[in-house]
Design a protein around this motif. Structure first.
Motif, PDB file in Angstrom:
ATOM      1  N   TYR A 318       0.829  -1.208   0.000  1.00 33.75           N
ATOM      2  CA  TYR A 318       0.000   0.000   0.000  1.00 33.75           C
ATOM      3  C   TYR A 318       0.864   1.260   0.000  1.00 33.75           C
ATOM      4  CZ  TYR A 318      -3.961  -3.043   1.176  1.00 33.75           C
ATOM      5  OH  TYR A 318      -4.932  -4.012   1.167  1.00 33.75           O
ATOM      6  N   ASP A 335     -10.640   4.356  -5.954  1.00 31.18           N
ATOM      7  CA  ASP A 335      -9.973   3.099  -5.601  1.00 31.18           C
ATOM      8  C   ASP A 335     -10.853   1.984  -6.159  1.00 31.18           C
ATOM      9  OD1 ASP A 335      -8.619   0.980  -4.415  1.00 31.18           O
ATOM     10  OD2 ASP A 335      -9.525   1.280  -2.443  1.00 31.18           O
ATOM     11  N   SER A 338     -12.123  -2.293  -4.499  1.00 29.40           N
ATOM     12  CA  SER A 338     -11.636  -1.819  -3.200  1.00 29.40           C
ATOM     13  C   SER A 338     -11.778  -2.827  -2.063  1.00 29.40           C
ATOM     14  CB  SER A 338     -12.357  -0.519  -2.831  1.00 29.40           C
ATOM     15  OG  SER A 338     -13.750  -0.685  -2.952  1.00 29.40           O
ATOM     16  N   GLY A 341     -11.984  -1.978   1.640  1.00 29.33           N
ATOM     17  CA  GLY A 341     -11.673  -0.550   1.750  1.00 29.33           C
ATOM     18  C   GLY A 341     -10.328  -0.235   2.385  1.00 29.33           C
ATOM     19  N   THR A 344      -8.454   2.322   0.224  1.00 34.34           N
ATOM     20  CA  THR A 344      -9.275   3.538   0.307  1.00 34.34           C
ATOM     21  C   THR A 344      -8.968   4.300   1.601  1.00 34.34           C
ATOM     22  OG1 THR A 344     -10.962   1.893  -0.329  1.00 34.34           O
ATOM     23  CG2 THR A 344     -11.599   4.211  -0.444  1.00 34.34           C
ATOM     24  N   GLY A 356     -14.382   4.334  -3.267  1.00 38.62           N
ATOM     25  CA  GLY A 356     -14.048   2.912  -3.403  1.00 38.62           C
ATOM     26  C   GLY A 356     -15.179   2.180  -4.112  1.00 38.62           C
ATOM     27  N   GLU A 358     -16.599  -1.714  -5.329  1.00 38.02           N
ATOM     28  CA  GLU A 358     -16.423  -3.139  -5.041  1.00 38.02           C
ATOM     29  C   GLU A 358     -17.758  -3.839  -5.227  1.00 38.02           C
ATOM     30  OE1 GLU A 358     -14.100  -5.533  -3.920  1.00 38.02           O
ATOM     31  OE2 GLU A 358     -15.890  -6.788  -3.875  1.00 38.02           O
ATOM     32  N   ALA A 367     -16.162  -2.184   4.561  1.00 33.89           N
ATOM     33  CA  ALA A 367     -15.382  -1.002   4.186  1.00 33.89           C
ATOM     34  C   ALA A 367     -15.955   0.242   4.867  1.00 33.89           C
ATOM     35  CB  ALA A 367     -15.388  -0.841   2.667  1.00 33.89           C
ATOM     36  N   PHE A 381     -18.235   4.728  -0.535  1.00 30.06           N
ATOM     37  CA  PHE A 381     -18.095   3.373  -1.064  1.00 30.06           C
ATOM     38  C   PHE A 381     -19.311   3.060  -1.923  1.00 30.06           C
ATOM     39  CE2 PHE A 381     -15.180   2.851   2.571  1.00 30.06           C
ATOM     40  CZ  PHE A 381     -14.087   2.372   1.869  1.00 30.06           C
ATOM     41  N   THR A 406      -6.073   1.079  -9.011  1.00 33.51           N
ATOM     42  CA  THR A 406      -6.883  -0.077  -9.379  1.00 33.51           C
ATOM     43  C   THR A 406      -6.169  -1.350  -8.946  1.00 33.51           C
ATOM     44  OG1 THR A 406      -8.056  -1.158 -11.205  1.00 33.51           O
ATOM     45  CG2 THR A 406      -5.964  -0.124 -11.774  1.00 33.51           C
TER      46      THR A 406
END
Ligand code: SAH
Length: 476
Positions: A318, A335, A338, A341, A344, A356, A358, A367, A381, A406
């Motif tokens: 990260y 992001d 994600s 998260g 994120t 984020g 997902e 997240a 999110f 990504t």
């Protein structure tokens, strides 16, 4: 009349030099210009090799005699090496593993990508080369694999608890040791196995879909969290009155003991009810923040949720992505893919806003909890399939991104996601990948508008051929 299959003449080639490390962790030799894949060989070996398969494009073989051992060899730690599908590079020194991973990324970029890119940065080695995983999933089976033929007159228990044999979904290795997860993972598995046998509990039979005990999942965190999830096909009084209390008595450090009843054919526990037998219903993980002075990040991990399986090296991964993004505090960041998260949250304190995306609803719920726990309010999110909903309406709602991070699954990004990135043309794209081949394929498309400015492999999975890679793309 049944036609007799022509007998396969097992051909053995002598003194074959092994020249390279290849796909799926198999080493490579060349025979008359044709590639020969040999598992558990090391580049630099010279060996006698029996051909086990002849395909159009390549041959497969196995070592029958090691004539000369490569200097890159080391002693594998695990007694199940070669039988278990898990850590197929244990016979290579860690330095050799690192250099082959580096080369794997370079080869994928050069051969599949065919775009210009700067010299790879040297791969970031993992701090621990064993015991680094925070999650192992074991399977109970009514038909374990026997490595030795049974002794005459001895009735061996056919039940076992461990990993599937590669390519055999109904057979498992009754695992004596696994060096991927720290103590007390092995001890917990042994205890549950022995106690279950003593209680005469039945182990699952995949073919007949019968038997009580199905899976044992052990998860831990760097903050001392220890989660044990037992999955059974049905309820059984002996679990609550005998097995669970015995387990807690021997392993009082378990912070979360959970029980899941899974009557379905599929092993997946997502969406099933989770009973808390002891402690919390989640694990807590902590990670050093992106910048010095920031408080560490805390993540809550639900039983069925994904978290990077090597948490110490995840922080390195990260940080690499964060540094490449070069955030100043004013950016809108996306992001993509994600998960729960983590990335994120990691970047949130250093940009104006982060979105984020997902598609697993439970992960998105986690997240949101993670953003809350860390007091991060500049995060949104979105739950949805990127291949379907990453369109202009999405951008109108969440804002034009300056930077996109990504981190797709092994298959890489959907072509529609790549098209939309080209269309949005954020200033930077940071592409985190666990599969350099699909990453190279996707980046090749993005080079229409982007140049590759940095490539940084990161080793998240020592003893395996898997490699994580981060690339920085900057708009031309
Ligand atoms: N960045 C996260 C998770 C990466 S794993 C982390 O570091 O922990 C990749 C994630 O992509 C998984 O959570 C998976 O559920 C999600 N995913 C896969 N295909 C997707 C799609 N088409 N749309 C949205 N998310 C997807």
């Amino acid at each position: 009349m049944r036609r007799r299959r022509p007998a396969f003449k097992a051909e053995t080639l002598t003194n074959v030099p092994i020249i390279d490390a290849g796909a799926e962790g198999k080493a490579i030799a060349k025979i008359d210009g044709q590639v020969l894949f040999v598992p558990f060989a090391a580049p630099g070996d010279v060996a006698d090799i029996q051909i086990t398969a002849k395909k159009k494009q390549y041959l497969e073989g196995r070592i029958v005699k090691l004539v000369e051992a490569s200097a890159l060899r080391t002693k594998p730690e695990c007694k199940h090496f070669t039988l278990c599908g898990g850590c197929r590079w244990q016979h290579l020194t860690y330095e050799a593993q690192l250099s082959f991973k580096q080369k794997q990324v370079d080869d994928a970029f050069a051969r599949i990508g065919k775009f210009p890119y700067p010299s790879l940065r040297p791969i970031k080695a993992a701090p621990e080369i064993y015991h680094y995983r925070n999650k192992l999933e074991f399977t109970f089976s009514s038909r374990r694999w026997f490595t030795e033929p049974p002794q005459e007159g001895v009735q061996e228990d056919p039940r076992g608890l461990g990993f599937h044999l590669p390519g055999m979904f109904d057979r498992i290795i009754d695992l004596e040791e696994c060096h991927l997860q720290a103590s007390p993972s092995d001890a917990i598995r042994h205890f549950v196995n022995q106690k279950s046998k003593a209680l005469n509990l039945s182990y699952y039979d995949t073919k007949r879909h019968e038997g009580l005990l199905r899976n044992l999942i052990v998860r831990n965190s760097t903050t001392g969290g220890l989660m044990v999830i037992l999955v059974s096909k049905t309820e059984d009084e002996r679990l609550s009155s005998e097995l669970f209390p015995a387990l807690m008595a021997v392993f009082p450090k378990i912070t979360s003991l959970l029980w899941v009843i899974n009557p379905k054919v599929s092993e997946a526990i997502t969406g099933l009810e989770i009973k808390v037998i002891h402690g919390e219903s989640w694990l807590t993980e902590q990670m050093e923040a992106a910048a010095e002075g920031d408080p560490p990040l805390t993540f809550r991990i639900a039983p069925a949720s994904f978290f990077q399986t090597n948490p110490r090296q995840a922080a390195v991964l990260y940080r690499t992505a964060f540094e490449m993004a070069g955030l100043t505090g004013d950016e809108v960041v996306y992001d993509l893919y994600s998960g729960t998260g983590t990335i994120t949250c990691y970047v949130a304190r250093h940009c104006k806003k982060v979105v984020g995306v997902e598609y697993v609803e439970e992960a998105v719920a986690d997240a949101r909890v993670n953003a809350n726990i860390n007091g991060l309010e500049n995060i949104a999110f979105v739950a949805g399939d990127l291949g379907k909903m990453f369109d202009d309406a999405f951008v109108a709602q969440y804002g034009q991104p300056d930077v996109v991070i990504t981190d797709p699954p092994r298959a890489g990004m959907h072509p529609k996601v790549v098209d939309q990135l080209l269309n949005l043309a954020p200033e930077k794209i940071v592409y985190v990948s666990c599969n350099p081949a699909t990453q190279a394929r996707d980046i090749a498309l993005l080079t229409e508008k982007y140049s590759v400015e940095a490539v940084q492999p990161v080793d998240m999975f020592p003893q395996t051929h898997h490699v994580e890679n981060v690339a920085l793309l900057v708009r031309k």
